[in-house]
Design a protein around this motif. Structure first.
Motif, PDB file in Angstrom:
ATOM      1  N   THR A 122     -66.049  78.884 120.622  1.00 44.80           N
ATOM      2  CA  THR A 122     -67.280  78.112 119.922  1.00 44.80           C
ATOM      3  C   THR A 122     -67.700  78.828 118.542  1.00 44.80           C
ATOM      4  O   THR A 122     -68.800  79.006 118.370  1.00 44.80           O
ATOM      5  CB  THR A 122     -68.428  77.814 120.902  1.00 44.80           C
TER       6      THR A 122
ATOM      7  N   ALA B  33     -66.613  75.355 126.026  1.00 41.91           N
ATOM      8  CA  ALA B  33     -66.786  76.545 126.908  1.00 41.91           C
ATOM      9  C   ALA B  33     -66.487  77.827 126.002  1.00 41.91           C
ATOM     10  O   ALA B  33     -65.906  77.857 124.900  1.00 41.91           O
ATOM     11  CB  ALA B  33     -65.574  76.536 127.968  1.00 41.91           C
ATOM     12  N   ASN B  34     -67.095  79.098 126.320  1.00 42.33           N
ATOM     13  CA  ASN B  34     -67.052  80.358 125.814  1.00 42.33           C
ATOM     14  C   ASN B  34     -67.426  81.337 126.668  1.00 42.33           C
ATOM     15  O   ASN B  34     -68.182  81.354 127.552  1.00 42.33           O
ATOM     16  CB  ASN B  34     -67.942  80.214 124.578  1.00 42.33           C
ATOM     17  N   ARG B  35     -66.705  82.478 126.441  1.00 41.97           N
ATOM     18  CA  ARG B  35     -66.898  83.738 127.444  1.00 41.97           C
ATOM     19  C   ARG B  35     -68.425  84.155 127.118  1.00 41.97           C
ATOM     20  O   ARG B  35     -68.912  84.839 127.976  1.00 41.97           O
ATOM     21  CB  ARG B  35     -65.865  84.656 127.301  1.00 41.97           C
ATOM     22  N   SER B  36     -68.966  83.980 125.927  1.00 42.48           N
ATOM     23  CA  SER B  36     -70.376  84.415 125.579  1.00 42.48           C
ATOM     24  C   SER B  36     -71.082  83.403 125.929  1.00 42.48           C
ATOM     25  O   SER B  36     -71.224  82.294 125.147  1.00 42.48           O
ATOM     26  CB  SER B  36     -70.205  84.917 124.169  1.00 42.48           C
ATOM     27  N   PRO B  37     -72.246  83.529 126.802  1.00 44.93           N
ATOM     28  CA  PRO B  37     -73.143  82.481 127.013  1.00 44.93           C
ATOM     29  C   PRO B  37     -73.721  82.222 126.025  1.00 44.93           C
ATOM     30  O   PRO B  37     -74.344  80.982 125.662  1.00 44.93           O
ATOM     31  CB  PRO B  37     -73.876  83.084 128.306  1.00 44.93           C
ATOM     32  N   ALA B  38     -74.386  83.351 125.075  1.00 45.95           N
ATOM     33  CA  ALA B  38     -75.199  83.094 124.078  1.00 45.95           C
ATOM     34  C   ALA B  38     -74.694  82.073 122.676  1.00 45.95           C
ATOM     35  O   ALA B  38     -75.119  81.325 122.327  1.00 45.95           O
ATOM     36  CB  ALA B  38     -75.473  84.376 123.292  1.00 45.95           C
TER      37      ALA B  38
ATOM     38  N   LEU C   3     -71.988  80.008 123.529  1.00 48.85           N
ATOM     39  CA  LEU C   3     -72.135  78.545 124.130  1.00 48.85           C
ATOM     40  C   LEU C   3     -73.340  78.067 123.851  1.00 48.85           C
ATOM     41  O   LEU C   3     -73.388  76.659 123.464  1.00 48.85           O
ATOM     42  CB  LEU C   3     -71.739  78.725 125.429  1.00 48.85           C
ATOM     43  N   ARG C   4     -74.476  78.462 124.094  1.00 49.83           N
ATOM     44  CA  ARG C   4     -75.842  77.876 124.068  1.00 49.83           C
ATOM     45  C   ARG C   4     -75.871  77.570 122.569  1.00 49.83           C
ATOM     46  O   ARG C   4     -76.533  76.411 122.139  1.00 49.83           O
ATOM     47  CB  ARG C   4     -76.769  78.629 124.691  1.00 49.83           C
TER      48      ARG C   4
ATOM     49  N   ASP D  49     -76.569  73.897 121.330  1.00 53.34           N
ATOM     50  CA  ASP D  49     -77.623  73.540 120.471  1.00 53.34           C
ATOM     51  C   ASP D  49     -77.684  72.897 119.290  1.00 53.34           C
ATOM     52  O   ASP D  49     -78.359  71.977 118.728  1.00 53.34           O
ATOM     53  CB  ASP D  49     -78.674  74.762 120.281  1.00 53.34           C
TER      54      ASP D  49
ATOM     55  N   PRO E 231     -72.091  71.479 128.189  1.00 55.17           N
ATOM     56  CA  PRO E 231     -71.169  72.403 128.962  1.00 55.17           C
ATOM     57  C   PRO E 231     -70.225  71.937 129.973  1.00 55.17           C
ATOM     58  O   PRO E 231     -70.564  70.566 130.131  1.00 55.17           O
ATOM     59  CB  PRO E 231     -72.497  73.327 129.731  1.00 55.17           C
TER      60      PRO E 231
END
Length: 369
Positions: free
Chosen positions: A21, A42-47, A49-50, A54, A60
Protein backbone atom coordinates in the motif's frame (compact mmCIF):
# COMPACT_ATOMS: atom_id res chain seq x y z
CA UNK A 1 -14.71 6.04 -16.62
CA UNK A 2 -16.65 2.85 -16.00
CA UNK A 3 -15.52 -0.40 -14.50
CA UNK A 4 -17.24 -2.46 -17.21
CA UNK A 5 -14.04 -3.77 -18.80
CA UNK A 6 -12.31 -5.20 -15.73
CA UNK A 7 -15.55 -6.29 -14.05
CA UNK A 8 -16.48 -8.26 -17.15
CA UNK A 9 -13.06 -9.83 -17.59
CA UNK A 10 -12.85 -10.88 -13.93
CA UNK A 11 -16.41 -12.21 -13.84
CA UNK A 12 -19.31 -11.32 -11.55
CA UNK A 13 -18.13 -10.49 -8.06
CA UNK A 14 -14.48 -10.81 -8.97
CA UNK A 15 -12.31 -8.96 -6.48
CA UNK A 16 -8.82 -7.49 -6.75
CA UNK A 17 -6.19 -8.03 -4.07
CA UNK A 18 -3.40 -5.45 -3.83
CA UNK A 19 -0.29 -6.43 -1.89
CA UNK A 20 1.61 -3.31 -0.91
CA UNK A 21 0.00 0.00 0.00
CA UNK A 22 2.66 2.45 -1.10
CA UNK A 23 2.19 5.04 -3.83
CA UNK A 24 1.26 2.72 -6.70
CA UNK A 25 -0.69 0.14 -4.71
CA UNK A 26 -2.81 2.74 -2.94
CA UNK A 27 -3.31 4.74 -6.14
CA UNK A 28 -4.55 1.63 -7.97
CA UNK A 29 -6.84 0.86 -5.05
CA UNK A 30 -8.29 4.37 -5.03
CA UNK A 31 -8.94 4.22 -8.77
CA UNK A 32 -10.55 0.78 -8.68
CA UNK A 33 -12.71 1.62 -5.68
CA UNK A 34 -13.94 4.73 -7.50
CA UNK A 35 -15.03 2.37 -10.28
CA UNK A 36 -16.98 0.19 -7.87
CA UNK A 37 -14.67 -2.85 -7.64
CA UNK A 38 -14.10 -4.82 -4.46
CA UNK A 39 -10.48 -4.15 -3.48
CA UNK A 40 -8.66 -6.14 -0.80
CA UNK A 41 -5.52 -4.56 0.66
CA UNK A 42 -2.55 -6.24 2.32
CA UNK A 43 0.67 -4.87 3.73
CA UNK A 44 3.31 -6.11 6.16
CA UNK A 45 3.07 -2.80 8.00
CA UNK A 46 -0.22 -2.53 9.94
CA UNK A 47 0.12 1.26 10.09
CA UNK A 48 0.61 1.59 6.32
CA UNK A 49 -2.33 -0.74 5.73
CA UNK A 50 -4.62 1.25 8.06
CA UNK A 51 -3.65 4.49 6.31
CA UNK A 52 -4.52 3.15 2.86
CA UNK A 53 -7.82 1.73 4.12
CA UNK A 54 -8.59 5.03 5.82
CA UNK A 55 -7.96 6.82 2.53
CA UNK A 56 -10.60 4.60 0.90
CA UNK A 57 -8.27 2.47 -1.26
CA UNK A 58 -9.86 -0.82 -0.19
CA UNK A 59 -10.70 -3.11 2.71
CA UNK A 60 -8.67 -5.53 4.84
CA UNK A 61 -8.54 -9.20 3.91
CA UNK A 62 -11.25 -11.48 5.26
CA UNK A 63 -11.72 -15.24 5.56
CA UNK A 64 -13.09 -16.65 2.35
CA UNK A 65 -11.60 -14.02 0.04
CA UNK A 66 -10.92 -15.49 -3.40
CA UNK A 67 -9.51 -12.69 -5.55
CA UNK A 68 -9.54 -13.11 -9.32
CA UNK A 69 -6.60 -10.73 -9.75
CA UNK A 70 -3.67 -10.08 -7.42
CA UNK A 71 -1.48 -7.01 -7.92
CA UNK A 72 1.86 -7.04 -6.11
CA UNK A 73 3.01 -3.46 -5.60
CA UNK A 74 6.15 -3.63 -3.49
CA UNK A 75 9.82 -2.73 -3.89
CA UNK A 76 11.73 -4.63 -6.60
CA UNK A 77 13.82 -6.67 -4.17
CA UNK A 78 10.67 -8.10 -2.53
CA UNK A 79 8.54 -8.56 -5.64
CA UNK A 80 9.51 -12.11 -6.66
CA UNK A 81 9.09 -13.43 -3.10
CA UNK A 82 5.60 -11.97 -2.77
CA UNK A 83 4.51 -12.96 -6.29
CA UNK A 84 5.50 -16.55 -5.51
CA UNK A 85 3.65 -16.43 -2.19
CA UNK A 86 0.50 -15.02 -3.80
CA UNK A 87 0.59 -17.65 -6.56
CA UNK A 88 0.63 -20.33 -3.85
CA UNK A 89 -2.03 -18.67 -1.70
CA UNK A 90 -4.51 -17.94 -4.50
CA UNK A 91 -4.39 -20.79 -7.04
CA UNK A 92 -7.40 -19.40 -8.94
CA UNK A 93 -5.97 -15.90 -9.43
CA UNK A 94 -3.93 -14.19 -12.10
CA UNK A 95 -0.97 -12.52 -10.36
CA UNK A 96 0.76 -9.44 -11.73
CA UNK A 97 3.23 -6.95 -10.32
CA UNK A 98 3.95 -3.29 -11.03
CA UNK A 99 7.70 -3.27 -10.42
CA UNK A 100 9.88 -1.20 -12.73
CA UNK A 101 11.95 -4.22 -13.84
CA UNK A 102 10.56 -7.36 -15.43
CA UNK A 103 13.20 -9.81 -16.71
CA UNK A 104 14.89 -10.47 -13.37
CA UNK A 105 11.60 -11.10 -11.57
CA UNK A 106 10.47 -13.60 -14.19
CA UNK A 107 13.85 -15.35 -14.08
CA UNK A 108 13.67 -15.58 -10.28
CA UNK A 109 10.17 -17.09 -10.40
CA UNK A 110 11.24 -19.65 -13.01
CA UNK A 111 14.32 -20.59 -10.96
CA UNK A 112 12.24 -21.32 -7.87
CA UNK A 113 9.64 -23.34 -9.82
CA UNK A 114 6.72 -20.95 -9.31
CA UNK A 115 3.57 -21.42 -11.40
CA UNK A 116 4.37 -18.73 -13.96
CA UNK A 117 1.45 -19.85 -16.13
CA UNK A 118 -0.63 -17.60 -13.82
CA UNK A 119 1.88 -14.77 -13.64
CA UNK A 120 2.03 -11.85 -16.06
CA UNK A 121 4.23 -8.89 -15.18
CA UNK A 122 3.21 -5.30 -15.85
CA UNK A 123 4.49 -1.80 -15.20
CA UNK A 124 2.49 1.45 -15.17
CA UNK A 125 4.83 4.24 -16.25
CA UNK A 126 3.53 6.57 -13.57
CA UNK A 127 4.72 7.86 -10.24
CA UNK A 128 5.71 10.83 -8.16
CA UNK A 129 8.93 11.98 -6.51
CA UNK A 130 7.51 11.06 -3.10
CA UNK A 131 6.17 7.63 -2.23
CA UNK A 132 3.79 6.14 0.30
CA UNK A 133 0.03 6.05 0.61
CA UNK A 134 0.02 9.69 1.65
CA UNK A 135 1.10 10.65 -1.88
CA UNK A 136 -1.38 8.36 -3.66
CA UNK A 137 -3.77 9.70 -6.29
CA UNK A 138 -6.37 7.87 -8.35
CA UNK A 139 -5.53 9.93 -11.44
CA UNK A 140 -1.77 9.38 -11.70
CA UNK A 141 -2.29 6.74 -14.41
CA UNK A 142 -4.30 8.96 -16.75
CA UNK A 143 -2.69 9.12 -20.17
CA UNK A 144 0.36 7.14 -19.05
CA UNK A 145 1.68 3.95 -20.73
CA UNK A 146 1.03 0.69 -18.88
CA UNK A 147 3.44 -2.01 -20.02
CA UNK A 148 2.21 -5.61 -20.20
CA UNK A 149 5.13 -8.05 -20.47
CA UNK A 150 4.05 -11.37 -22.03
CA UNK A 151 6.28 -14.43 -21.68
CA UNK A 152 6.31 -18.00 -22.95
CA UNK A 153 3.64 -19.29 -20.53
CA UNK A 154 1.29 -16.30 -20.39
CA UNK A 155 -1.90 -16.24 -22.45
CA UNK A 156 -3.83 -13.76 -24.57
CA UNK A 157 -6.75 -13.98 -22.10
CA UNK A 158 -4.45 -12.90 -19.26
CA UNK A 159 -3.15 -10.02 -21.36
CA UNK A 160 -6.73 -8.86 -21.94
CA UNK A 161 -7.37 -8.74 -18.18
CA UNK A 162 -4.38 -6.46 -17.62
CA UNK A 163 -5.31 -4.44 -20.68
CA UNK A 164 -8.78 -3.91 -19.19
CA UNK A 165 -7.16 -2.87 -15.89
CA UNK A 166 -4.98 -0.32 -17.66
CA UNK A 167 -7.82 1.05 -19.79
CA UNK A 168 -10.15 1.40 -16.81
CA UNK A 169 -7.48 3.43 -14.99
CA UNK A 170 -7.03 5.71 -18.01
CA UNK A 171 -3.70 4.27 -19.16
CA UNK A 172 -2.54 3.17 -22.60
CA UNK A 173 -1.59 -0.53 -22.71
CA UNK A 174 1.77 -1.31 -24.34
CA UNK A 175 3.04 -4.85 -24.91
CA UNK A 176 6.78 -5.40 -24.50
CA UNK A 177 8.72 -8.55 -23.67
CA UNK A 178 10.49 -8.49 -20.28
CA UNK A 179 13.97 -7.91 -21.76
CA UNK A 180 12.76 -5.23 -24.16
CA UNK A 181 10.93 -3.52 -21.31
CA UNK A 182 14.04 -3.42 -19.15
CA UNK A 183 16.17 -1.98 -21.95
CA UNK A 184 13.49 0.62 -22.64
CA UNK A 185 13.04 1.83 -19.07
CA UNK A 186 16.82 2.00 -18.65
CA UNK A 187 16.82 4.71 -21.30
CA UNK A 188 13.63 6.61 -20.50
CA UNK A 189 13.48 6.29 -16.71
CA UNK A 190 16.51 4.83 -14.94
CA UNK A 191 19.34 6.71 -16.64
CA UNK A 192 17.46 10.05 -16.35
CA UNK A 193 17.38 9.43 -12.58
CA UNK A 194 21.16 8.91 -12.50
CA UNK A 195 21.88 11.96 -14.66
CA UNK A 196 19.48 14.14 -12.67
CA UNK A 197 21.04 13.07 -9.37
CA UNK A 198 24.58 13.65 -10.63
CA UNK A 199 23.69 17.12 -11.86
CA UNK A 200 21.90 18.05 -8.62
CA UNK A 201 24.90 16.86 -6.61
CA UNK A 202 27.01 19.54 -8.33
CA UNK A 203 25.00 22.09 -6.29
CA UNK A 204 26.49 20.89 -3.01
CA UNK A 205 29.01 23.12 -1.33
CA UNK A 206 30.03 26.61 -2.26
CA UNK A 207 28.03 29.79 -1.96
CA UNK A 208 24.24 29.85 -1.67
CA UNK A 209 24.27 32.54 -4.34
CA UNK A 210 24.82 30.01 -7.14
CA UNK A 211 21.68 27.86 -6.55
CA UNK A 212 19.73 31.10 -6.21
CA UNK A 213 20.47 31.76 -9.89
CA UNK A 214 18.59 28.62 -10.92
CA UNK A 215 16.02 28.96 -13.66
CA UNK A 216 13.49 26.53 -15.07
CA UNK A 217 16.12 24.56 -16.99
CA UNK A 218 17.89 23.43 -13.83
CA UNK A 219 14.58 22.79 -12.06
CA UNK A 220 13.36 20.65 -14.96
CA UNK A 221 16.51 18.57 -15.15
CA UNK A 222 16.89 18.00 -11.39
CA UNK A 223 13.24 17.50 -10.40
CA UNK A 224 13.52 13.73 -10.07
CA UNK A 225 16.72 14.01 -8.04
CA UNK A 226 14.37 14.37 -5.05
CA UNK A 227 13.35 10.71 -5.42
CA UNK A 228 13.77 8.10 -2.68
CA UNK A 229 17.40 6.83 -2.67
CA UNK A 230 16.51 3.51 -1.02
CA UNK A 231 14.03 2.63 -3.76
CA UNK A 232 16.40 3.69 -6.54
CA UNK A 233 19.27 1.61 -5.19
CA UNK A 234 17.00 -1.41 -5.68
CA UNK A 235 15.82 -0.36 -9.15
CA UNK A 236 19.32 0.37 -10.44
CA UNK A 237 20.67 -2.85 -8.99
CA UNK A 238 17.86 -4.89 -10.54
CA UNK A 239 18.39 -3.35 -13.99
CA UNK A 240 22.15 -2.82 -13.77
CA UNK A 241 23.10 -4.27 -17.17
CA UNK A 242 20.78 -2.18 -19.39
CA UNK A 243 21.45 0.96 -17.32
CA UNK A 244 25.21 0.51 -17.59
CA UNK A 245 24.92 0.03 -21.36
CA UNK A 246 23.13 3.36 -21.79
CA UNK A 247 25.51 5.14 -19.43
CA UNK A 248 28.54 3.81 -21.29
CA UNK A 249 27.22 5.31 -24.54
CA UNK A 250 26.44 8.52 -22.64
CA UNK A 251 30.00 8.57 -21.29
CA UNK A 252 31.44 8.19 -24.79
CA UNK A 253 29.33 11.11 -26.05
CA UNK A 254 30.37 13.18 -23.03
CA UNK A 255 34.05 12.45 -23.70
CA UNK A 256 33.57 13.86 -27.18
CA UNK A 257 32.01 17.02 -25.80
CA UNK A 258 34.89 17.42 -23.34
CA UNK A 259 37.41 17.09 -26.16
CA UNK A 260 35.59 19.78 -28.13
CA UNK A 261 35.45 22.11 -25.10
CA UNK A 262 39.18 21.63 -24.46
CA UNK A 263 39.85 23.47 -27.73
CA UNK A 264 36.53 25.02 -28.78
CA UNK A 265 38.06 26.93 -31.71
CA UNK A 266 39.98 23.99 -33.13
CA UNK A 267 38.89 22.57 -36.48
CA UNK A 268 35.95 20.20 -35.98
CA UNK A 269 35.12 21.30 -32.43
CA UNK A 270 32.19 23.60 -33.34
CA UNK A 271 30.83 20.89 -35.64
CA UNK A 272 31.02 18.29 -32.86
CA UNK A 273 29.16 20.57 -30.43
CA UNK A 274 26.57 21.48 -33.06
CA UNK A 275 26.06 17.81 -33.85
CA UNK A 276 25.50 17.01 -30.17
CA UNK A 277 22.92 19.78 -29.82
CA UNK A 278 21.20 18.88 -33.08
CA UNK A 279 20.89 15.22 -32.09
CA UNK A 280 19.37 16.42 -28.84
CA UNK A 281 16.78 18.41 -30.82
CA UNK A 282 16.01 15.34 -32.89
CA UNK A 283 15.76 13.11 -29.85
CA UNK A 284 13.38 15.31 -27.88
CA UNK A 285 11.20 15.64 -30.99
CA UNK A 286 10.56 11.88 -30.71
CA UNK A 287 9.00 12.21 -27.26
CA UNK A 288 5.25 11.87 -27.83
CA UNK A 289 2.67 14.29 -26.50
CA UNK A 290 2.70 17.83 -25.32
CA UNK A 291 5.70 17.43 -23.01
CA UNK A 292 8.09 16.81 -25.90
CA UNK A 293 8.74 19.40 -28.58
CA UNK A 294 5.42 18.56 -30.21
CA UNK A 295 4.72 21.08 -32.96
CA UNK A 296 0.99 20.68 -32.41
CA UNK A 297 1.14 23.20 -29.57
CA UNK A 298 2.08 26.85 -29.34
CA UNK A 299 3.13 28.58 -26.13
CA UNK A 300 2.45 31.93 -24.56
CA UNK A 301 4.67 33.19 -21.74
CA UNK A 302 2.71 35.38 -19.33
CA UNK A 303 4.19 37.50 -16.55
CA UNK A 304 2.46 36.78 -13.25
CA UNK A 305 2.91 38.96 -10.18
CA UNK A 306 4.10 37.12 -7.07
CA UNK A 307 0.90 37.87 -5.19
CA UNK A 308 -1.81 35.59 -3.77
CA UNK A 309 -4.47 34.65 -6.31
CA UNK A 310 -2.73 35.97 -9.43
CA UNK A 311 -2.03 32.59 -11.01
CA UNK A 312 -5.57 31.44 -10.25
CA UNK A 313 -6.90 34.61 -11.89
CA UNK A 314 -4.86 33.95 -15.02
CA UNK A 315 -6.14 30.39 -15.34
CA UNK A 316 -9.72 31.53 -14.72
CA UNK A 317 -9.49 34.19 -17.41
CA UNK A 318 -8.04 31.72 -19.92
CA UNK A 319 -11.11 29.56 -19.25
CA UNK A 320 -13.39 32.56 -19.66
CA UNK A 321 -11.93 33.04 -23.13
CA UNK A 322 -13.06 29.53 -24.00
CA UNK A 323 -9.52 28.22 -24.50
CA UNK A 324 -8.39 24.77 -23.36
CA UNK A 325 -4.93 24.92 -21.79
CA UNK A 326 -2.90 21.91 -22.94
CA UNK A 327 0.00 22.33 -20.54
CA UNK A 328 1.37 24.73 -17.93
CA UNK A 329 4.93 25.37 -16.77
CA UNK A 330 5.92 27.85 -14.08
CA UNK A 331 9.22 29.63 -13.53
CA UNK A 332 9.80 31.75 -10.46
CA UNK A 333 13.02 32.57 -8.65
CA UNK A 334 12.79 33.05 -4.87
CA UNK A 335 12.37 36.70 -3.98
CA UNK A 336 11.54 37.80 -7.52
CA UNK A 337 8.46 40.05 -7.75
CA UNK A 338 7.14 38.22 -10.81
CA UNK A 339 7.08 34.73 -12.24
CA UNK A 340 6.42 33.38 -15.70
CA UNK A 341 3.64 31.02 -16.72
CA UNK A 342 4.24 29.23 -20.02
CA UNK A 343 0.84 28.24 -21.39
CA UNK A 344 0.65 25.61 -24.15
CA UNK A 345 -2.39 25.87 -26.42
CA UNK A 346 -3.40 24.80 -29.90
CA UNK A 347 -1.69 26.99 -32.52
CA UNK A 348 -4.97 28.20 -34.01
CA UNK A 349 -6.04 29.87 -30.75
CA UNK A 350 -2.65 31.21 -29.61
CA UNK A 351 -2.88 34.62 -31.31
CA UNK A 352 -6.48 35.21 -30.24
CA UNK A 353 -5.69 34.22 -26.65
CA UNK A 354 -2.61 36.46 -26.61
CA UNK A 355 -4.67 39.45 -27.74
CA UNK A 356 -7.34 38.69 -25.17
CA UNK A 357 -4.82 38.45 -22.33
CA UNK A 358 -3.20 41.72 -23.37
CA UNK A 359 -6.64 43.35 -23.35
CA UNK A 360 -7.18 42.03 -19.83
CA UNK A 361 -3.95 43.71 -18.67
CA UNK A 362 -1.55 40.78 -18.68
CA UNK A 363 1.98 41.20 -20.01
CA UNK A 364 3.40 38.65 -22.44
CA UNK A 365 7.07 37.84 -22.75
CA UNK A 366 8.60 36.87 -26.07
CA UNK A 367 5.37 36.39 -27.97
CA UNK A 368 4.23 32.92 -29.05
CA UNK A 369 6.30 29.99 -30.19
Amino acid sequence: MTAARLSTSLGDGGSVRIVGTGLLGTSIGLALRALGLDVILANRSPAALRLAIDYGAGRPAADGDAPALVIVAVSPDSTADLVAAELDAHPQALVTDVASVKAGILADLLARGADTSRYLGSHPMAGRERGGAISARADIFLGRPWVIAPHALSTAAQERILEDLALDLGSTPVRLGPDEHDRGVALVSHVPQVVSSLLAARLLGGSDAVPALAGQGLRDTTRIAASDPELWIQILGANAGPVAEVLEAFRDELDGVLQALAAPNAPGAPTRLAGMLTRGNQGVARIPGKHGSDARYASLVVQVADEPGELARLLTEIGEEGVNMEDLRLEHSPGAPIGFAEIAVLPEVASTLGDALLARGWQLSGGTS
